[in-house]
Motif scaffolding. Structure first.
Motif, PDB file in Angstrom:
ATOM      1  N   LEU A   1       0.650  -1.159  -0.145  1.00 25.78           N
ATOM      2  CA  LEU A   1      -0.333   0.461   0.268  1.00 25.78           C
ATOM      3  C   LEU A   1       0.723   1.415   0.519  1.00 25.78           C
ATOM      4  N   GLU A   2       2.173   1.378   1.014  1.00 31.12           N
ATOM      5  CA  GLU A   2       2.790   2.447   0.546  1.00 31.12           C
ATOM      6  C   GLU A   2       3.863   2.589  -0.468  1.00 31.12           C
ATOM      7  N   ILE A   3       3.640   1.427  -1.522  1.00 32.08           N
ATOM      8  CA  ILE A   3       4.132   2.392  -2.616  1.00 32.08           C
ATOM      9  C   ILE A   3       2.848   1.540  -2.968  1.00 32.08           C
ATOM     10  N   SER A   4       1.998   2.145  -4.082  1.00 34.98           N
ATOM     11  CA  SER A   4       0.764   1.274  -4.673  1.00 34.98           C
ATOM     12  C   SER A   4       0.963   2.289  -5.931  1.00 34.98           C
ATOM     13  N   HIS A   5       1.896   3.281  -6.009  1.00 35.41           N
ATOM     14  CA  HIS A   5       2.465   3.594  -7.425  1.00 35.41           C
ATOM     15  C   HIS A   5       3.094   2.827  -8.101  1.00 35.41           C
ATOM     16  N   TYR A   6       3.399   1.626  -7.922  1.00 34.03           N
ATOM     17  CA  TYR A   6       4.840   0.216  -7.894  1.00 34.03           C
ATOM     18  C   TYR A   6       3.214  -0.820  -7.873  1.00 34.03           C
ATOM     19  N   PRO A   7       2.467  -0.848  -8.635  1.00 37.61           N
ATOM     20  CA  PRO A   7       1.116  -1.934  -7.963  1.00 37.61           C
ATOM     21  C   PRO A   7       1.945  -3.276  -8.593  1.00 37.61           C
ATOM     22  N   ASP A   8       2.455  -3.375  -9.736  1.00 35.14           N
ATOM     23  CA  ASP A   8       3.471  -5.046 -10.005  1.00 35.14           C
ATOM     24  C   ASP A   8       4.214  -4.933  -8.570  1.00 35.14           C
ATOM     25  N   HIS A   9       4.589  -4.478  -7.823  1.00 36.14           N
ATOM     26  CA  HIS A   9       6.028  -4.539  -7.431  1.00 36.14           C
ATOM     27  C   HIS A   9       5.699  -5.420  -6.303  1.00 36.14           C
ATOM     28  N   THR A  10       6.509  -7.333  -5.663  1.00 35.05           N
ATOM     29  CA  THR A  10       5.916  -7.859  -4.553  1.00 35.05           C
ATOM     30  C   THR A  10       7.321  -7.712  -3.703  1.00 35.05           C
ATOM     31  N   HIS A  11       8.437  -7.279  -3.695  1.00 39.56           N
ATOM     32  CA  HIS A  11      10.055  -7.575  -2.885  1.00 39.56           C
ATOM     33  C   HIS A  11      10.213  -6.235  -2.502  1.00 39.56           C
ATOM     34  N   ARG A  12      11.343  -6.604  -1.646  1.00 37.13           N
ATOM     35  CA  ARG A  12      11.945  -5.627  -1.239  1.00 37.13           C
ATOM     36  C   ARG A  12      13.103  -6.791  -1.328  1.00 37.13           C
ATOM     37  N   TRP A  13      14.550  -5.619  -2.012  1.00 35.36           N
ATOM     38  CA  TRP A  13      15.449  -6.255  -1.825  1.00 35.36           C
ATOM     39  C   TRP A  13      16.835  -5.528  -1.704  1.00 35.36           C
ATOM     40  N   THR A  14      17.614  -6.235  -1.154  1.00 40.98           N
ATOM     41  CA  THR A  14      19.031  -4.534  -0.588  1.00 40.98           C
ATOM     42  C   THR A  14      20.136  -5.377  -1.347  1.00 40.98           C
ATOM     43  N   VAL A  15      20.766  -5.314  -2.962  1.00 39.57           N
ATOM     44  CA  VAL A  15      22.490  -5.588  -3.089  1.00 39.57           C
ATOM     45  C   VAL A  15      23.087  -5.192  -2.523  1.00 39.57           C
ATOM     46  N   ALA A  16      24.849  -5.770  -2.009  1.00 41.68           N
ATOM     47  CA  ALA A  16      25.682  -4.792  -0.792  1.00 41.68           C
ATOM     48  C   ALA A  16      26.650  -5.470  -1.332  1.00 41.68           C
ATOM     49  N   VAL A  17      27.856  -4.730  -1.097  1.00 45.72           N
ATOM     50  CA  VAL A  17      29.264  -5.120  -1.268  1.00 45.72           C
ATOM     51  C   VAL A  17      29.707  -5.426   0.085  1.00 45.72           C
ATOM     52  N   ARG A  18      29.853  -6.081   0.985  1.00 47.09           N
ATOM     53  CA  ARG A  18      29.853  -6.271   2.490  1.00 47.09           C
ATOM     54  C   ARG A  18      31.919  -7.213   2.845  1.00 47.09           C
ATOM     55  N   SER A  19      32.369  -6.647   3.968  1.00 51.77           N
ATOM     56  CA  SER A  19      33.530  -8.153   4.739  1.00 51.77           C
ATOM     57  C   SER A  19      32.665  -9.086   4.091  1.00 51.77           C
ATOM     58  N   ALA A  20      33.617 -10.008   4.590  1.00 46.80           N
ATOM     59  CA  ALA A  20      32.843 -11.812   4.567  1.00 46.80           C
ATOM     60  C   ALA A  20      32.814 -11.466   5.689  1.00 46.80           C
ATOM     61  N   ALA A  21      33.184 -11.472   7.380  1.00 44.38           N
ATOM     62  CA  ALA A  21      32.651 -12.632   8.069  1.00 44.38           C
ATOM     63  C   ALA A  21      31.319 -11.121   8.982  1.00 44.38           C
ATOM     64  N   SER A  22      31.003 -12.044   9.248  1.00 49.44           N
ATOM     65  CA  SER A  22      29.749 -11.250  10.189  1.00 49.44           C
ATOM     66  C   SER A  22      30.403 -10.918  11.783  1.00 49.44           C
ATOM     67  N   ALA A  23      29.168 -10.081  12.115  1.00 51.57           N
ATOM     68  CA  ALA A  23      29.712  -9.808  12.615  1.00 51.57           C
ATOM     69  C   ALA A  23      28.322 -10.736  14.082  1.00 51.57           C
ATOM     70  N   PRO A  24      28.886 -10.859  15.227  1.00 50.92           N
ATOM     71  CA  PRO A  24      28.561 -11.864  16.236  1.00 50.92           C
ATOM     72  C   PRO A  24      26.891 -11.167  16.160  1.00 50.92           C
TER      73      PRO A  24
END
Length: 268
Positions: free
Chosen positions: A31-54
Motif C-alpha cells: 500500500l505504501e508503494i501503490s504507485h508500483y502495483p506490480d512490485h512484490t519484493h523488497r531487496w538489498t544488494v551490497a558489497v560487504r566484508s565476508a565476516a558477519s558480526a556476532p
C-alpha cells in the motif's frame, strides 16, 4: 615520495562478499508503494566484508570497508529511476522494490592512494526461492522447470539470500596503501558457524542450494572459503587439461596438413 614506491613481491588480499537479500512485501508495504502495483519484493544488494558480526541479522558486514574502498557503483535495470547508483560511504548497498530478477553490475573504486584500477563484478539479483534449473554434476536428467512460488508461500520461507565470496588481491601495492591495509586487518572467518547458520546459496555453487533452504541468516566460514578456493583450483585444472587436449589436436592437424602438402608437391 617513498610512500609512492611499490613494494615488490608482496601480495595482500581482503575478503569480501557481494550479493543480495530479498523479502516478500507485506500488504501494508504494498500500500505504501501503490504507485508500483506490480512490485512484490523488497531487496538489498551490497558489497560487504565476508565476516558477519556476532548475533547480526545481516550476511557479512563485520568490518567497515571504507578504508580502502572509495565508491561502489551499482548499475540496476534501466527501468529504475537513476539506474546508476553511486555509494560513496559504507554501507555500500542499495535497497529497492521490484518484481523481476536481473543482472546488476557492481563496480568497486578504490581510494586514491591505492593506485589500483576499479574492479567490476556481476550479480544476478535473486528474489524467488526457486529450485535449481540446471543439471547438477552426475545428474541423470535435467530437473523440471520450476514454478514461481506464490507470495504467500514465499513469505513463509523467509528472506531469500544469494551471496558470493571473493577476495580482492593487491599485488606489489604502494607502501602507503600497504600501510593502510595492514593497519586494518580483516575479521577472520569462523572455522564453522557457531549457531549452525545455513550455507549462503550462489549459482556458482549449486550444491549449496539444499543447505541454504534451512532458513535463517547465512554465514560464511573459513571452511567454505577453502571449498571456494578448491573449486577455483579444480576449474583452473580443467581449463588447463582442455587447453592441452586442443593443443594436441592442433599439432596433429598441423602434421596432417604438412603431410598432405608434401604429397601434393610430389605429384607436381
Amino acid at each position: 615520495m617513498a610512500d609512492r614506491v611499490r613494494v615488490r613481491g608482496v601480495t595482500i588480499h581482503r575478503p569480501i562478499i557481494y550479493g543480495n537479500t530479498a523479502t516478500v512485501l507485506t500488504s501494508a508495504e504494498r500500500l505504501e508503494i501503490s504507485h508500483y502495483p506490480d512490485h512484490t519484493h523488497r531487496w538489498t544488494v551490497a558489497v560487504r566484508s565476508a565476516a558477519s558480526a556476532p548475533d547480526s541479522d545481516i550476511v557479512g558486514g563485520a568490518d567497515d570497508l571504507g578504508y580502502f574502498i572509495k565508491r561502489v557503483t551499482f548499475k540496476l535495470h534501466d527501468t529504475y529511476p537513476n539506474p546508476t547508483r553511486n555509494i560513496d560511504k559504507p554501507p555500500f548497498e542499495v535497497s529497492e522494490t521490484g518484481w523481476g530478477e536481473f543482472e546488476i553490475q557492481i563496480r568497486i573504486t578504490y581510494v586514491p592512494e591505492s593506485g589500483e584500477k576499479a574492479t567490476t563484478l556481476y550479480h544476478h539479483l535473486k528474489l524467488h526461492p526457486w529450485s535449481i534449473t540446471f543439471p547438477l554434476p552426475n545428474a541423470s536428467a535435467v530437473p523440471a522447470e520450476p514454478e514461481i512460488p506464490s507470495p504467500e508461500n514465499a513469505a513463509k520461507l523467509g528472506p531469500v539470500h544469494s551471496w558470493q565470496y571473493d577476495e580482492i588481491v593487491f599485488t606489489d601495492p604502494f607502501q602507503n596503501f600497504l600501510n593502510l591495509l595492514t593497519a586494518h586487518p580483516p575479521t577472520p572467518l569462523p572455522k564453522m558457524s557457531v549457531n549452525k547458520k545455513p550455507i549462503p546459496f550462489h549459482s556458482s555453487n549449486p550444491a549449496s542450494l539444499d543447505a541454504s533452504l534451512k532458513g535463517g541468516v547465512p554465514e560464511f566460514t573459513s571452511a567454505m572459503e577453502k571449498e571456494e578456493a578448491d573449486r577455483l583450483e579444480e576449474a583452473k585444472g580443467n581449463i588447463i587439461k582442455e587447453q592441452e587436449k586442443w593443443r594436441s589436436i592442433l599439432i596433429e592437424k598441423e602434421k596432417e596438413l604438412e603431410r598432405l602438402q608434401k604429397l601434393l608437391a610430389s605429384k607436381d
